[in-house]
Scaffold this motif. Sequence first.
Motif, PDB file in Angstrom:
ATOM      1  N   ARG A 206      32.598  32.568  37.782  1.00  0.00           N
ATOM      2  CA  ARG A 206      32.617  32.739  39.232  1.00  0.00           C
ATOM      3  C   ARG A 206      32.510  34.213  39.613  1.00  0.00           C
ATOM      4  O   ARG A 206      31.859  34.559  40.613  1.00  0.00           O
ATOM      5  CB  ARG A 206      33.883  32.116  39.820  1.00  0.00           C
ATOM      6  N   ASP A 209      28.935  35.368  39.209  1.00  0.00           N
ATOM      7  CA  ASP A 209      28.106  34.796  40.281  1.00  0.00           C
ATOM      8  C   ASP A 209      28.239  35.581  41.588  1.00  0.00           C
ATOM      9  O   ASP A 209      27.402  35.442  42.481  1.00  0.00           O
ATOM     10  CB  ASP A 209      28.500  33.344  40.516  1.00  0.00           C
ATOM     11  N   LYS A 210      29.288  36.398  41.697  1.00  0.00           N
ATOM     12  CA  LYS A 210      29.527  37.165  42.930  1.00  0.00           C
ATOM     13  C   LYS A 210      29.066  38.612  42.811  1.00  0.00           C
ATOM     14  O   LYS A 210      29.411  39.452  43.640  1.00  0.00           O
ATOM     15  CB  LYS A 210      31.016  37.128  43.278  1.00  0.00           C
ATOM     16  N   ARG A 213      27.421  40.228  45.863  1.00  0.00           N
ATOM     17  CA  ARG A 213      28.302  40.428  47.021  1.00  0.00           C
ATOM     18  C   ARG A 213      29.392  41.453  46.746  1.00  0.00           C
ATOM     19  O   ARG A 213      29.716  42.271  47.612  1.00  0.00           O
ATOM     20  CB  ARG A 213      28.930  39.086  47.414  1.00  0.00           C
ATOM     21  N   LEU A 214      29.971  41.428  45.536  1.00  0.00           N
ATOM     22  CA  LEU A 214      31.116  42.292  45.245  1.00  0.00           C
ATOM     23  C   LEU A 214      30.750  43.586  44.544  1.00  0.00           C
ATOM     24  O   LEU A 214      31.520  44.555  44.584  1.00  0.00           O
ATOM     25  CB  LEU A 214      32.138  41.528  44.388  1.00  0.00           C
ATOM     26  N   VAL A 219      33.472  42.793  40.500  1.00  0.00           N
ATOM     27  CA  VAL A 219      33.421  41.854  39.384  1.00  0.00           C
ATOM     28  C   VAL A 219      34.385  42.279  38.291  1.00  0.00           C
ATOM     29  O   VAL A 219      35.126  41.456  37.731  1.00  0.00           O
ATOM     30  CB  VAL A 219      31.981  41.738  38.833  1.00  0.00           C
ATOM     31  N   ASP A 229      40.897  41.563  48.605  1.00  0.00           N
ATOM     32  CA  ASP A 229      39.765  41.815  49.494  1.00  0.00           C
ATOM     33  C   ASP A 229      40.215  42.597  50.727  1.00  0.00           C
ATOM     34  O   ASP A 229      41.394  42.978  50.852  1.00  0.00           O
ATOM     35  CB  ASP A 229      39.059  40.518  49.882  1.00  0.00           C
TER      36      ASP A 229
END
Length: 504
Positions: A206, A209-210, A213-214, A219, A229
Amino acid sequence: MAKPKKTPRPKAETPKGFRDYFGAEVTQRTEMLRKIAGVYHRYGFDALESSGVETVEALGKFLPDVDRPNEGVFAWQEDAEGDKPGDWLALRYDLTAPLARVYAQHRNDLPTPYRRYAMGPVWRNEKPGPGRFRQFYQCDADTVGAPSVAADAEICAMLADCLEEVGIPRGDYVVRVNNRKVLNGVLEVAGLAGDDKERERGIVLRAIDKLDRLGPDGVRALLGAGRKDESGDFTDGAGLGDAQADVVMGFMDAKRTTGAETVARLRELVEGSAIGAEGVSELETIAGLLAAGGYGPDRIEIDPSVVRGLGYYTGPVYEAELTFDIQDEKGRTRNFGSVAGGGRYDDLVKRFTGQAVPATGVSIGVDRLLAALHAKGRMQSDTAGPVVVTVMDRDRMADYQAMVAELRQAGIRAEVYLGNPKNFGNQLKYADRRASPAAVIEGGDEKERGVIQIKDLILGAKIAESATLEEWKDRPSQFEVPRDQLVEKVREILSTHGLDEGTK
């Protein structure tokens, strides 16, 4: 006596997350699907049209494990029959799950491998957002029953051909290829193999997969203790040590200048893992097959940063990305991004048959491709409307129908005005709203003289916008021609505006 309550009128509005498509939008999508289908057909794939409704049992892999299976899909339960509860049915969530059901159901009658393509709407019961709808089109091609990665290489080549066929030139896209087996090898080297590490592997997948975005720092935080966040919410991490996290981050940063260098770096990262070495060899094979077919790194490249669906795919994964910049709704420059993706999923059919069946496929986001072409000005926003034959005399409708029939038989899109013909100005306003390129006029005087008037509506609009009276005289937008020259003159006007094919 009390007055009966009036039944409230229903609101004329689309449901939230859905939209209506008009005229040019539908025509353009249809044309794009036709072009893509032509490429699929050229590659030897057969069309399949399956039901838009499947049993929840058949869609099971895509649904959350809850008592009422309506999260993520639009589902309902059939009426009970006696003591037997009704089946749960759902609108299809994608085109892949129906393929697995079709293949399992008809496998004795289908060739192996089975190569099919499918196009149509799918429905997802998800929260809508800007550009994100609950109904959208997918355009898939899959090969079922071919274990060789030659099938994956073929899908990647076909995807590149599809992009070029619909108007994305070479240099404005890249198909990027990765392999889930390589990641499995990386996880093994990082000490995350075994059933007791399933939770940690899930968090790592997961987190990867980010990446978009991150970013790498976000990550890495999720690989370690966790991440807080901007709102203050904390997400638990996988708890990896620095050395373990280095291996995973090295995988995402393994891309080098050439495919051979990338493969060599990946081979270093998975040293000691049999599954990882197998994945690297598969990538090397795919690159060689594509190169033999003339698909070099300017079109398709090995890129370990492709992380889409790594929790679902079992081997090669691929993604088509458009590399040009566009302006978003706020005027900011950004990369357009992904328009297609897919990979190998060897376990899906096994749910029905109990036997592993290799499969690989791709799904193209047609609506995103259309948006990309519009953003680059490579697709006309408007499609020319029909030539309108006006009605000057109600009693001579047969004459006007004869004219429109001649135009249609000549392959020209045309219609007779079927509204109230009393006000001729309204007929021309109608033609304008229809984006008609020309209007045909035959009153009583023209009928007697054996002529017709043909009005060039495109030129007339341009003249009305900017031309002087002298220029108007030099460039007439209305022509009188013999009745038997109807088709010839209309064709000439269409050709003048580059619409020889546009009205068909």
